[in-house]
Scaffold this active site. Sequence first.
Site, short mmCIF file in Angstrom:
data_model
loop_
_atom_site.label_atom_id
_atom_site.label_comp_id
_atom_site.label_asym_id
_atom_site.label_seq_id
_atom_site.Cartn_x
_atom_site.Cartn_y
_atom_site.Cartn_z
CD GLU A 70 30.08 29.45 41.43
OE1 GLU A 70 31.29 29.19 41.49
OE2 GLU A 70 29.62 30.46 40.89
CG ASP A 80 32.85 28.27 38.24
OD1 ASP A 80 33.33 27.13 38.41
OD2 ASP A 80 31.79 28.50 37.63
CG ASP A 89 33.06 33.03 37.64
OD1 ASP A 89 32.90 32.90 38.87
OD2 ASP A 89 32.32 32.49 36.79
CG ASP A 142 28.14 34.44 39.70
OD1 ASP A 142 27.74 35.18 40.62
OD2 ASP A 142 27.41 33.96 38.81
#
Lengths: 70, 836
Positions: B454, B529, B531, B533
Site C-alpha cells: 500500500e 499499514d 491503520d 486505511d
Amino acid sequence: MTLPPCPICKRDAAPNAADSPFPFCSPRCRMADLGSWLDGSYRIAGTRTVDDDEELLESLMAAASEDGSS
Amino acid sequence: MSGSDSIQPTIYVLTPTDVPAATPAVAGDYGASSIQVLEGLEAVRKRPGMYIGDVHDGTGLHHLVWEVVDNAVDEHLAGHCSKITVTAHGDGSLTVVDNGRGIPVGMHEKGVSAAEVVMTVLHAGGKFDNDSYKVSAGLHGVGVSAVNAVSEWLRLEIRREGKVYQQEYRRGAPQGPLLAVGVTDKTGTKLSFKPDPSIFSLTTFNWDILNNRLREISFLNAGLLIELAMEGEEPRAQTYQFEGGIREFVRLLNKSRTPIHDEVIYILDERDHDAKSKVSVEIALQWSESFSEQVSCYTNNVFNKDGGTHLTGLRTALTRSVNNYAVGHKLLRELKDAPLSGEDIREGLTAIVSVKHPDPSFSSQTKDKLVSSDVRGIVENIIDDRLSTYFEEHPAQAKRIIEKSVIAARAREAARKAREQVQRKGMLDASNLPGKLADCQEKNPAASELYIVEGDSAGGSAKQGRDRRTQAILPLRGKILNVERARFDRMLGNQEVGTLITALGLGVDANGRFDIEKLRYHHIIIMTDADVDGSHIRTLLLTFFYRQMPEAIRKGYVYIAQPPLYRVKKGKREQYLKDEDALARFVIESGTDGVIVQTKGGAVPLAGDSLRRLLDDMTRWSKILRGMERRMEGAIVEAAVRAARVNTETLRDRARMEAAVKAIEAHVAERQPDLLPIVATLEEDPEHSTLRARFSTRAGVSTKVTTIDHDFLVSSEHAQLETIWQGVASLGEPPFVAALEDEEGQTIGDIDALTQWVQARGRKGLSIQRYKGLGEMNPEQLWDTTMNPDSRVLLQVKIDDALETDQLFSLLMGDEVEPRREFIEQHALDVKELDI
C-alpha cells in the site's frame, strides 16, 4: 458451514468448488461483480465524524494535497 | 393461408345453408361423382409426405391425429365443444370424440352428404361453415380428408339434430353413404381411423407426443376438457383441464424455477380485424430467477417455433412499457438512467403469447412463423395499454422485475467491459507489465512472490529491500473519495484493479473466470499499514481475491504480511513487535524478569511463566473492560466482580442486592472517586423474574448508566472476568510481596499495584517506536521484519477468513452508513478481531 448468499443477487451461492462460480450463484453475477471492480464502484464508506480520528485527518490532508497536485 | 394454397386442388365450397336432409343418401348414389373426388385422395396416397409429413419418423402419423383434433378444437373455439377424448387403441387405430355440433350431414348438391365432402375433398374442412368458425386452428393445411386418404379404414359417427349417423371408408373410399342409424339427444363427432401400414413404416402412436401436444392444447384453451387414453399392454390415461389456461401453462413451465413475483401477469384483449371479426391476444408473463428467456408463441393454437409478428410486438412493447415505468419511477439510477435493453428485460421471462386470428399468414406451410403484419401493432397496443396498468397497480412486482433487469444490464455491461479491458491485445504479455510493478527475475510461479504494497513510499522501501530474484513488488494506492462533507470513502480505482489483474498475469475466459494456471506468483502477499486505511485496503483486496479468485485462496496462495507495529529497545536488546498485544507481552516479560512474587499468606511463590500468566490475565482483564466501556462503566463492573461478587442468585434476593449495591459504591468511591456521585437504583427485571441494579456514575455531569442484570451476569465477558478473578483470589490476601532473586522482598500492595509495578519495571529504560506506516521503515528494516523468508511471519488466508472479510466488506461498503455505524458501535470489539 452454510454459505452466504450470492453477493450480487442474494440467491443461493454455487457450491464451494474449483469449477463453480462460487461465491456467486452464476458466472453472470461473477461478471457483474468483476465489472464493479473494474469500474471502481466498490468502496468502503468512511466514518461520518472525523473529530478525533487522527488517521482520517491524515487521509483528509492526503486527499487535499492530491487534489492540489492534480 | 398463403403457404398452403399452392397445392390446393379443386374445392367444393359448401354454403352454410346446407341444412341437414331428413333422408340420407342411399348406397346407389355412389358412382361417377365420387371418382373425381377420389382422384384427389389418390394423390395424397401417392405422395403422402407432401401432405402430411414424413411417414417414417412418426411426424406424419401424429399429424393425422392433429388434423382430427384441430377440427374438434375449432368447435371449441366457436363455443360449441367442451370436451375432447383421444384414445389410441391396441390395434393401431385411434379415436377422437368431441361434443361439438357434429359435422353437418345435409345433402350436397352433387348428391353426397356434407360430411362425405369433408372426408373426401382436400381442404374442405377449413373453409367449411366460415361464419360460425370465426377462428380456425387453420389446421395443418389439408383437412381431415387427408387422414381418410391414408387410413386403412376410417369410421365416422355423427350425433346431430337428434340422430346418430355412421359412415365407413377404406383407404379413402366410402363403403356406403352416411346413414342415420339411431336417435340421440347428444351432439358431436366421433372419428376412428387406422393409419394404413402400407403407407406408414411407423404405425405406433407415441404417448409423449400425444400427451405433450394435448396438454398444450388444453392450456391454450382455458376450460376445455381433454382426455387422452392409450389402450394395449400398458394402458395409460391422462385428463387435462386448465381453468387458468396459459397462466397455468406459465406456472408449469416455471415449476422448477423460482419466480420473482407470485402472480402470473395475464392479459386478454382483442382488437377489430375487420367489420365482422376480431383478433384476440392472450398473454401470460412471469419472471423467474432463471437467466434464460422462454417465450412461446401460438397462432390459433398452433405453435410458431420461429415466432413472428406477435413475438416482435411483445418484445417491442415490453421494452417500452418496462422502460417507461422504470424511468417514471426513477428505478434506473444504478444505470445512470441509461434505458434497459430488451434482452435485459427478458432475462428470466417465461411467457406465452396466444393469438387467435381469423385469417393468419405464415412464412411457410409448417407455420413456424407468423407474418400477419397487423398482429404486431395489435399486440403492441394491447401490451402498452394493459401492462402499464398492471405495473401501476402492482408497484412491488414492477420494482422486482425492474431490479432484476437492472442486474442483468449491469452484468452484461460488466462482462463486456471486463473482456475488453482484460483481453486487450498485449495486456497479458509479460513485456507489457504495468510500469509500477517491479517484477522478480524468477519465472516459475511456484518460486515467485508478489508483494502488494500500500502506498508509493512503502513501495519504494519494499523495492529496495526485497530479494529481486524471487520477490516482485506492486505498489497500490487506495483512492480516497470525498462523498459528502466529512465522509471519505476508500476505494480501489479501476486502474489499480486493472494493474493488479495484469500483474498477476490472469486471463479471463468467456465466463469471466480467471485462469489460475496463468497466475505468475504462488505467493500473493498483501502488505498494508496497520491503520484504518491499511485495513480497508486489505479488506478490499481480500474481498477481490475471495470473489474473483477463490481458487487462489483455496490453493493457499494468498497471504497477509505481518509488519511490526513497534520497535522496542531496552539496553542492548532490540526487538520488533507485531501489535499491542506483543508489546504488552514484551513489557510483562521484561518487567517480571527475575522476580518472585508471593502474598503474605500465599503458599506458592509465583515466578517466570506462572507470574506472566497472572499478569497476562490482568492485561486481558483490562482489555475486556475496555471492550465493554461503551456500554458499561469499568469501575462498576470491576466492583461487581471483585467486591460484591454478584451472581445470578444474588439478583433474586433484595437484601443481598442492597448489600451488593453498597459494596459496589464503596469500592468505586475508594478507588475512583472521580466517578462520584453515583446514583444506584434497584428495579424489577420482569423478563427474568429478578432484580437489576442501575448505576449512574458522575450523576448529573456526564452520566453513564451501567446495568448489572441477568444478561450481564450470563455474558461471556462476565464469565471471563469471573474466572480471572477467581484465579487472583486463590493466590491469597494481598499485599503482594515481590523479590528479586537473592534480595529482600518489597511489599507492593494489591493486584493492580502489582500490575503497575511490573509495567513500570518493564518500561524502565525502554524505548518504543511506533510505526505509523510501512513507509517509516527503511528497506533493511522492512526486509528484516517482514520480507525475509527466513524470519518473516505470514498469515495464510483461508477461505473462511476471506468469507468473513467479504461479509465485513459488504457491511463497510456502500451508502448504508446507519446500519454500519450501529453495527460497529455494537461490535467494536468484534470488528477489531475481524481485522485479519
